[in-house]
Each structure stands twice: as C-alpha cells, then as structure tokens.
Design a protein around this motif. Sequence first.
Motif, PDB file in Angstrom:
ATOM      1  N   GLN A 412       0.844  -1.188   0.000  1.00 30.52           N
ATOM      2  CA  GLN A 412       0.000   0.000   0.000  1.00 30.52           C
ATOM      3  C   GLN A 412       0.881   1.239   0.000  1.00 30.52           C
ATOM      4  O   GLN A 412       1.892   1.266   0.685  1.00 30.52           O
ATOM      5  N   CYS A 413       0.468   2.227  -0.743  1.00 34.73           N
ATOM      6  CA  CYS A 413       1.111   3.531  -0.648  1.00 34.73           C
ATOM      7  C   CYS A 413       0.615   4.175   0.633  1.00 34.73           C
ATOM      8  O   CYS A 413      -0.600   4.227   0.850  1.00 34.73           O
ATOM      9  N   LEU A 414       1.569   4.607   1.479  1.00 39.34           N
ATOM     10  CA  LEU A 414       1.169   5.128   2.792  1.00 39.34           C
ATOM     11  C   LEU A 414       0.479   6.498   2.670  1.00 39.34           C
ATOM     12  O   LEU A 414      -0.206   6.922   3.571  1.00 39.34           O
ATOM     13  N   ILE A 415       0.687   7.138   1.514  1.00 47.28           N
ATOM     14  CA  ILE A 415       0.129   8.492   1.360  1.00 47.28           C
ATOM     15  C   ILE A 415      -1.337   8.416   0.915  1.00 47.28           C
ATOM     16  O   ILE A 415      -2.222   8.990   1.548  1.00 47.28           O
ATOM     17  N   CYS A 416      -1.599   7.669  -0.140  1.00 47.21           N
ATOM     18  CA  CYS A 416      -2.983   7.617  -0.631  1.00 47.21           C
ATOM     19  C   CYS A 416      -3.733   6.391  -0.119  1.00 47.21           C
ATOM     20  O   CYS A 416      -4.936   6.264  -0.344  1.00 47.21           O
ATOM     21  N   GLU A 417      -2.997   5.500   0.526  1.00 47.11           N
ATOM     22  CA  GLU A 417      -3.554   4.270   1.091  1.00 47.11           C
ATOM     23  C   GLU A 417      -4.165   3.366   0.033  1.00 47.11           C
ATOM     24  O   GLU A 417      -4.991   2.504   0.324  1.00 47.11           O
ATOM     25  N   PHE A 437       6.062   4.380  -2.114  1.00 43.18           N
ATOM     26  CA  PHE A 437       4.923   5.268  -2.424  1.00 43.18           C
ATOM     27  C   PHE A 437       4.804   5.445  -3.928  1.00 43.18           C
ATOM     28  O   PHE A 437       5.785   5.264  -4.650  1.00 43.18           O
ATOM     29  N   HIS A 438       3.556   5.724  -4.308  1.00 42.16           N
ATOM     30  CA  HIS A 438       3.415   6.109  -5.719  1.00 42.16           C
ATOM     31  C   HIS A 438       4.273   7.351  -5.988  1.00 42.16           C
ATOM     32  O   HIS A 438       4.327   8.253  -5.123  1.00 42.16           O
ATOM     33  N   SER A 439       4.930   7.415  -7.132  1.00 36.58           N
ATOM     34  CA  SER A 439       5.781   8.580  -7.465  1.00 36.58           C
ATOM     35  C   SER A 439       4.956   9.863  -7.408  1.00 36.58           C
ATOM     36  O   SER A 439       5.367  10.867  -6.801  1.00 36.58           O
ATOM     37  N   LYS A 440       3.712   9.760  -7.993  1.00 36.58           N
ATOM     38  CA  LYS A 440       2.850  10.958  -8.030  1.00 36.58           C
ATOM     39  C   LYS A 440       2.547  11.429  -6.613  1.00 36.58           C
ATOM     40  O   LYS A 440       2.677  12.605  -6.303  1.00 36.58           O
ATOM     41  N   CYS A 441       2.193  10.461  -5.730  1.00 30.36           N
ATOM     42  CA  CYS A 441       1.821  10.791  -4.344  1.00 30.36           C
ATOM     43  C   CYS A 441       3.017  11.402  -3.626  1.00 30.36           C
ATOM     44  O   CYS A 441       2.874  12.396  -2.878  1.00 30.36           O
ATOM     45  N   ALA A 442       4.172  10.793  -3.867  1.00 29.33           N
ATOM     46  CA  ALA A 442       5.372  11.240  -3.174  1.00 29.33           C
ATOM     47  C   ALA A 442       5.709  12.673  -3.580  1.00 29.33           C
ATOM     48  O   ALA A 442       6.055  13.511  -2.721  1.00 29.33           O
TER      49      ALA A 442
HETATM   50 ZN   LIG Z   1      -0.142   6.918  -4.058  1.00 27.07          ZN
END
Ligand SMILES: [Zn+2]
Length: 462
Positions: A412-417, A437-442
């Motif tokens: 799971q991406c911790l930012i967008c879950e 994390f997703h690159s976009k989210c990061a």
């Molecule tokens: Zn993400």
Amino acid sequence: MLHKIFIEVFGENIHSSQSRAKTEGVASFYLACSLPVKVLGTIIDENLEMFSPRHKNSNEPITLRVFEDGDQQFLMRSEVSNALIASSTLNKRLDSEDDKYEFHTISLEEIQKNFDTKNIEFIHYPILRAKHRANPISIPIPGKSDEFCILAIDTFFQYFKELILGVQYYQKVDGDNINAIFPALKTIFKSDCTTPYFLFIGDRGAVRRVVISFFENFGGASAKELRKVETDGFTVPFLKNELAYLGLTTTFPEILDYAEVVYAEVDKHKKESVLRTCDLFDAVEHCQLNCVLERLPELKKFVHSQKGCHRVYGFKCEDCNSENPENQEDQKLSILEKEIADLKMSYQKVLEENQQKTLENQELQQKNLRLSVKNESNEVQIKQLTEKLTHSKLAIDDGNYSIPCTSQLKIQCLICEKPIPPGHDQIIKCPMCKRRFHSKCAINWLKEHQQCPACNGELPKF
Ligand SMILES: [Zn+2]
Ligand SMILES: [Zn+2]
Ligand SMILES: [Zn+2]
Ligand SMILES: [Zn+2]
C-alpha cells in the motif's frame, strides 16, 4: 458288624435293639475295617509265656514287649516292673502308676538309659490298626491272658467314631448339652499324660462304665441318615450339603469351614479312583471331630500328647507346628517363598512400568522425529522465503528510487492508502524505512513535507 465290635470294645448293654438296627445300617460300610480280633487273641494266648515275668534265678533271658507306633518305642511300665522284681540282675525299681484299667508306658530309650538290659530280650510288637481300629493287646497282668487293652488314642478314635456315626450324637444333641459327655471322658482321655498309655477294653473298662452311664441318660432321639453317593463320586459342595442336611450346621455353625480341608485329606487317603459313600462317612466324621476338638482344648491336648493329631483329617494343631522342627523349617520356607513371590511380583511391576516408559519414550522419539522433519521442511521454506526476500530486496535496491515494483506482496502507498500493483514502475522508496509510495503521491507529498510519512526520515528532494 460295627455293633459287634462296639460290644467287644464297650460292652453289651449299650444299645437297645431299636438303635441296633440303625447302627448296623451305618456300620455295614466298615465291615472291611475289622481284623480277625479273636484270631489275634489266640496268637497272643499261645505265646503268652514270653510276655510273662520270669522266676528268680532263671537262666533264660527276660523277655519284654516293646510296642512300636510310628517313631515311638515304648514298654508297659508294670511289665518292666514285674521283670525287675523277678530278676536279680536288675537292681533298680520302677514304680507303676497304673490303676486297674489303665496301663502306662515308658520309652525304650529311657529303659536303655537307666537299666542294665543285657539280660533282657526285647520283643518288638508293632501297634497294628485296620483303618482306625487297633488290634487288642493282652493286658500286663499275669494270668489274665484273655483280657485286652488298646492304646488310649485308639480308644479315643473308636469311641468318637461310634459317637459320631453310630449314635449320631451331634445330630441329636441340642446345643446346650453338646459337651455334656466331656466331664466323664476327661477322666479317661487324660490331657496331662505325655507318654502313650493303654486302656482296658473288657466289661469292667473305664470307657464302658462312662459310655453306659452316658447313653442311659441320652435316650433315643431320631436323626437323618447320610445319603448314598452316586457312582461318579462326590464333591465339596455335596459334602457341605450333606452336613447341612444332617442338621450338623445347627450343632456346629462353623462345620462348613472344615469341609474343604477334610475333603482334600479324604481324597488323599482314598484307595479307589472315585470317592464313595464310605469316604463320605469319613469326611462327615472328621468334620465333626475337628469341631469337637476345637471346642474342648483338654481333649485337643490329649490327642496331641498321645500323638494322634495327624489322624484327624484337616486338623490344625498349634502344638505340633511349634514342636516339629520340620514344620518350623516348612514355615520358614513358606515365608521365604512368599517373600520371593512378593519380590517377583514387584519386579514384574517394575518391568511392566519400564516397558510402559519405553513405549512412551518411543512415542516421544517418534514425535520428536516428526517434529524435526517438520522443522527441517520449515527451515527449507524459511530459507526459500529468505532467498526470495533477499532476491526481491536486491531487485528493489537495484532499482534505486524509481524502479518497477517486482514484489508479489500487496503493498500500500502510505500516502494515498491505495495499493501499489505488482510491477508498477512509478514508485519511490524511502531510503530510511524502505517503504514505497506512488511517485505521483510522493511528489505531491514533498510539495508540503520534507519527511517520510512513515518514519519521519528526510526524503530526497526532486
Ligand atoms: Zn499513491
Ligand atoms: Zn498336635
Ligand atoms: Zn521513510
Ligand atoms: Zn520512512
């Protein structure tokens, strides 16, 4: 026949004609037990000279009768006494304690120890018995060659056989009078005499006097007769049943306790292969004899001191047991045997416990083996997993921050879950905690923060 013998022993007036028929019915079975009494008497008569005391100064040796019964050898005291008086070669006196109807004895050993016997010829004279009936012996009174005596112990057995089977005394008597005859009997069967003694059996004998006066008072009650034994013999339950049928369990409540031991001895003594009616008579007689003796300690002492204990089937004599060293040895042996048996038992128990333990041990070992096999396969799996992990880690590390995600795990991406699908190529990894994390989210996250959302570590700037 029994009646006849009884008369010979105890005299004519004992039986009424009524009881006579009954007695003969009971008695027919021991026809074989009586020896030719008269014939024996004749033999003794013809040879009486050798039993008579000698005249003084005779050159012939003095002859004395030595009676032999089992391992006992004894002489009549009065005979020895007469010989001592008659002989000048013997210089000691021996007083006789006889009364008119009772003849006491002295052991051969004692004679040999105390007297000069070189001029005495000992005539050995075994006590003979047909079953329990003893052959009469001429009394030690000169000129009375037609009068006889038998050992007191034989009188005892004959008397009780007649009392039990002939008169059926204990079937008829009520409990209160069970020992009524004993006070008279104990003057005849003496408990304090430790050497064998003879009793006169003629008309004037003490036994006859006691018996007559007793039976005159006893009267003629009726009693049940023993039933015939079938051709296949009889058993202990049959014997017990007969004892009850005869009413003896009322007279002697303890009598059934003797059935087994008495049966065993009757069985040991029997001559034929199956136990017959005469054996049943023996068994019934000896069961009663045991009861009588246990109730009359003085009579028991008499039987013991006259060495008659072994003749009562199944009889337990404490005095015999304590006197006889062989029995003491036997007792010691049986105690030892019991101890050994106990030891064997406990050894067996230990063996069994050991076996049980061994079984348990084996089970545990097998369990252990199974566990270690499982363990091994677990280790293999762990190793495989570790290898896989290392591999994937290497792959991740190789990819630096922007690598295709090759992990099979759902991440799971911790930012967008939202999940980072496997093989997703646009991810960024925290260099501290290695979370991805997703690159976009990061990138969006880094616009407002400098730290990793999971570990607060510094993230690289883009
Ligand atoms: Zn993400
Ligand atoms: Zn005894
Ligand atoms: Zn981090
Ligand atoms: Zn972190």
